[in-house]
Design a protein around this motif. Sequence first.
Motif, PDB file in Angstrom:
ATOM      1  N   UNK A  34      -2.516 -12.020  -9.760  1.00 41.02           N
ATOM      2  CA  UNK A  34      -3.911 -11.618  -9.915  1.00 41.02           C
ATOM      3  C   UNK A  34      -4.587 -11.426  -8.564  1.00 41.02           C
ATOM      4  N   UNK A  35      -4.302 -12.298  -7.614  1.00 43.16           N
ATOM      5  CA  UNK A  35      -4.863 -12.165  -6.275  1.00 43.16           C
ATOM      6  C   UNK A  35      -4.353 -10.893  -5.596  1.00 43.16           C
ATOM      7  N   UNK A  36      -3.086 -10.595  -5.751  1.00 45.20           N
ATOM      8  CA  UNK A  36      -2.518  -9.365  -5.187  1.00 45.20           C
ATOM      9  C   UNK A  36      -3.148  -8.129  -5.818  1.00 45.20           C
ATOM     10  N   UNK A  37      -3.320  -8.142  -7.128  1.00 46.77           N
ATOM     11  CA  UNK A  37      -3.969  -7.015  -7.801  1.00 46.77           C
ATOM     12  C   UNK A  37      -5.414  -6.849  -7.341  1.00 46.77           C
ATOM     13  N   UNK A  38      -6.134  -7.955  -7.193  1.00 40.72           N
ATOM     14  CA  UNK A  38      -7.523  -7.884  -6.721  1.00 40.72           C
ATOM     15  C   UNK A  38      -7.594  -7.346  -5.298  1.00 40.72           C
ATOM     16  N   UNK A  39      -6.676  -7.755  -4.442  1.00 41.47           N
ATOM     17  CA  UNK A  39      -6.657  -7.253  -3.067  1.00 41.47           C
ATOM     18  C   UNK A  39      -6.346  -5.754  -3.037  1.00 41.47           C
ATOM     19  N   UNK A  40      -5.394  -5.311  -3.861  1.00 41.89           N
ATOM     20  CA  UNK A  40      -5.070  -3.878  -3.925  1.00 41.89           C
ATOM     21  C   UNK A  40      -6.259  -3.083  -4.437  1.00 41.89           C
ATOM     22  N   UNK A  41      -6.940  -3.585  -5.459  1.00 42.41           N
ATOM     23  CA  UNK A  41      -8.111  -2.883  -5.985  1.00 42.41           C
ATOM     24  C   UNK A  41      -9.217  -2.809  -4.932  1.00 42.41           C
ATOM     25  N   UNK A  42      -9.453  -3.900  -4.192  1.00 45.97           N
ATOM     26  CA  UNK A  42     -10.496  -3.916  -3.167  1.00 45.97           C
ATOM     27  C   UNK A  42     -10.172  -2.925  -2.053  1.00 45.97           C
ATOM     28  N   UNK A  43      -8.921  -2.866  -1.631  1.00 50.42           N
ATOM     29  CA  UNK A  43      -8.531  -1.892  -0.600  1.00 50.42           C
ATOM     30  C   UNK A  43      -8.692  -0.463  -1.099  1.00 50.42           C
ATOM     31  N   UNK A  44      -8.307  -0.215  -2.329  1.00 47.04           N
ATOM     32  CA  UNK A  44      -8.458   1.122  -2.908  1.00 47.04           C
ATOM     33  C   UNK A  44      -9.934   1.507  -2.977  1.00 47.04           C
TER      34      UNK A  44
END
Length: 159
Positions: A34-44
């Motif tokens: 979940x943390x990895x997905x949130x970081x990817x979404x924030x970067x996108x």
Amino acid sequence: MTPTDPLAQLNPLREAQPIGWWPPAPGWWLAAVLLLLAACWALWWLWRRHRRNAYRRQGLAQLAAITGEWQAHGDSAATLADTNALLKAVALQAYPAREVAAATGAAWCELLNRGMDNRHQFSAATLQAQYHPQADASDVDAHLQRARYWIRHHRGQHD
């Protein structure tokens, strides 16, 4: 027979092995995903925002060049004309083309002032001063400041 201490006959207690940190429990795996997905979404999201605001950065750079020309030569009519053309170009990036291209005079002033507070509103007289033979230089600096504020803070179609 001599009585002995029954507790002394007991074997020592065995201590449990310390719990290792690897492999993590399934909850930690889920938290990591979940943390990895949130970081990817924030970067996108940041990348899209940066790309979406490229026209603002370009507009501010062009406005800085116009301000430099104004300070160097003091041609108020040319400065007002260049600023108005820049505002139109920036507005074409932020709003539908048919709405911006047709806007002149009071409609153009209203489009620029939409959503701006009273301190940063454009005056129709300053926007149209470029068409007069002798444009008044007294309000050019304030007009440039309003243009800078508008480019930075206007709410476009995609904002």
